[in-house]
Design a protein around this motif. Structure first.
Motif, PDB file in Angstrom:
ATOM      1  N   ARG A  54      -1.733  41.771-112.234  1.00  0.00           N
ATOM      2  CA  ARG A  54      -0.552  42.458-112.754  1.00  0.00           C
ATOM      3  C   ARG A  54      -0.379  43.827-112.092  1.00  0.00           C
ATOM      4  O   ARG A  54       0.749  44.253-111.840  1.00  0.00           O
ATOM      5  N   LEU A  55      -1.477  44.516-111.797  1.00  0.00           N
ATOM      6  CA  LEU A  55      -1.398  45.815-111.127  1.00  0.00           C
ATOM      7  C   LEU A  55      -0.755  45.693-109.753  1.00  0.00           C
ATOM      8  O   LEU A  55       0.008  46.562-109.332  1.00  0.00           O
ATOM      9  N   ARG A  56      -1.075  44.608-109.041  1.00  0.00           N
ATOM     10  CA  ARG A  56      -0.510  44.397-107.701  1.00  0.00           C
ATOM     11  C   ARG A  56       0.992  44.130-107.745  1.00  0.00           C
ATOM     12  O   ARG A  56       1.676  44.316-106.744  1.00  0.00           O
ATOM     13  N   GLU A  57       1.485  43.697-108.888  1.00  0.00           N
ATOM     14  CA  GLU A  57       2.901  43.334-109.002  1.00  0.00           C
ATOM     15  C   GLU A  57       3.815  44.522-109.280  1.00  0.00           C
ATOM     16  O   GLU A  57       5.032  44.362-109.301  1.00  0.00           O
ATOM     17  N   THR A  58       3.251  45.709-109.504  1.00  0.00           N
ATOM     18  CA  THR A  58       4.092  46.859-109.817  1.00  0.00           C
ATOM     19  C   THR A  58       3.647  48.102-109.059  1.00  0.00           C
ATOM     20  O   THR A  58       2.460  48.285-108.799  1.00  0.00           O
ATOM     21  N   ASP A  59       4.615  48.930-108.714  1.00  0.00           N
ATOM     22  CA  ASP A  59       4.333  50.229-108.104  1.00  0.00           C
ATOM     23  C   ASP A  59       4.526  51.350-109.108  1.00  0.00           C
ATOM     24  O   ASP A  59       4.259  52.508-108.805  1.00  0.00           O
ATOM     25  N   ASP A  60       4.991  51.021-110.310  1.00  0.00           N
ATOM     26  CA  ASP A  60       5.253  52.013-111.347  1.00  0.00           C
ATOM     27  C   ASP A  60       3.932  52.511-111.944  1.00  0.00           C
ATOM     28  O   ASP A  60       3.174  51.736-112.514  1.00  0.00           O
ATOM     29  N   GLU A  61       3.660  53.807-111.811  1.00  0.00           N
ATOM     30  CA  GLU A  61       2.385  54.372-112.265  1.00  0.00           C
ATOM     31  C   GLU A  61       2.185  54.221-113.769  1.00  0.00           C
ATOM     32  O   GLU A  61       1.069  53.981-114.222  1.00  0.00           O
ATOM     33  N   GLU A  63       3.405  51.864-115.724  1.00  0.00           N
ATOM     34  CA  GLU A  63       3.118  50.465-116.000  1.00  0.00           C
ATOM     35  C   GLU A  63       1.686  50.123-115.585  1.00  0.00           C
ATOM     36  O   GLU A  63       0.974  49.397-116.281  1.00  0.00           O
ATOM     37  N   GLN A  64       1.239  50.662-114.453  1.00  0.00           N
ATOM     38  CA  GLN A  64      -0.137  50.438-114.012  1.00  0.00           C
ATOM     39  C   GLN A  64      -1.117  51.005-115.034  1.00  0.00           C
ATOM     40  O   GLN A  64      -2.125  50.368-115.362  1.00  0.00           O
ATOM     41  N   LEU A  65      -0.821  52.191-115.538  1.00  0.00           N
ATOM     42  CA  LEU A  65      -1.684  52.808-116.536  1.00  0.00           C
ATOM     43  C   LEU A  65      -1.722  51.974-117.812  1.00  0.00           C
ATOM     44  O   LEU A  65      -2.788  51.760-118.401  1.00  0.00           O
ATOM     45  N   ALA A  66      -0.581  51.470-118.228  1.00  0.00           N
ATOM     46  CA  ALA A  66      -0.523  50.621-119.422  1.00  0.00           C
ATOM     47  C   ALA A  66      -1.349  49.354-119.226  1.00  0.00           C
ATOM     48  O   ALA A  66      -2.042  48.909-120.149  1.00  0.00           O
ATOM     49  N   ILE A  67      -1.320  48.791-118.036  1.00  0.00           N
ATOM     50  CA  ILE A  67      -2.114  47.591-117.739  1.00  0.00           C
ATOM     51  C   ILE A  67      -3.601  47.930-117.798  1.00  0.00           C
ATOM     52  O   ILE A  67      -4.398  47.213-118.405  1.00  0.00           O
TER      53      ILE A  67
END
Length: 114
Positions: A54-61, A63-67
Motif C-alpha cells: 500500500r505504501l508503494r501505491e501512494t506518494d501522499d506523505e 496517507e503513507q503515515l496512516a498506513i
C-alpha cells in the motif's frame, strides 16, 4: 498497560506448524524487532507486506503515515498535534531507526519528517 491485539495479518493460528513457512517464521522470530512502544497505549507493529504494498501505491506523505501507524494514526496525530515540530521529527527518526536501523531516515527515499 493495554492488552495487545492479535494482528490478523500475522495470525497463523489454525495453520499447520510444518513446512518451510513455519520454519522461516521460527528463524526470523529471534531477529525480528518487536513493536515500537510510543506510550503504554500505543504500540506500533512492524510493517507487513500488505502495508508495504500500500505504501508503494501512494506518494501522499499523510496517507503513507496512516498506513505505517495503522490503528494508532489518530492517537499519534493527537499526541503530537500541539507539540513542537522537532519532537515530531525526532519521533519519526526514532521510529524508522527502530524498524530499519540507525540512519534509515537519511537514506535515499527515507523520510526526513513531515
Amino acid at each position: 498497560m493495554a492488552t495487545p491485539r492479535k494482528n490478523p495479518s500475522t495470525d497463523t493460528s489454525g495453520l499447520s506448524d510444518e513446512g518451510r513457512f513455519f520454519e522461516i517464521q521460527q528463524e526470523l522470530a529471534a531477529k525480528r524487532r518487536g513493536p515500537y512502544h510510543l506510550t503504554a497505549d500505543i504500540a506500533i507493529q512492524p510493517l507487513t507486506r500488505r502495508q508495504a504494498r500500500r505504501l508503494r501505491e501512494t506518494d501522499d506523505e499523510e496517507e503513507q503515515l496512516a498506513i505505517l501507524l495503522g490503528d494508532h494514526y489518530e492517537a499519534v496525530e493527537d499526541l503530537y498535534a500541539d507539540r513542537p515540530l522537532d519532537e515530531w521529527v525526532a519521533f519519526q527518526n526514532d521510529l524508522y531507526a527502530h524498524f530499519y536501523g540507525e540512519g534509515a531516515a537519511e537514506l535515499p527515499g527515507g523520510s526526513s519528517g513531515s
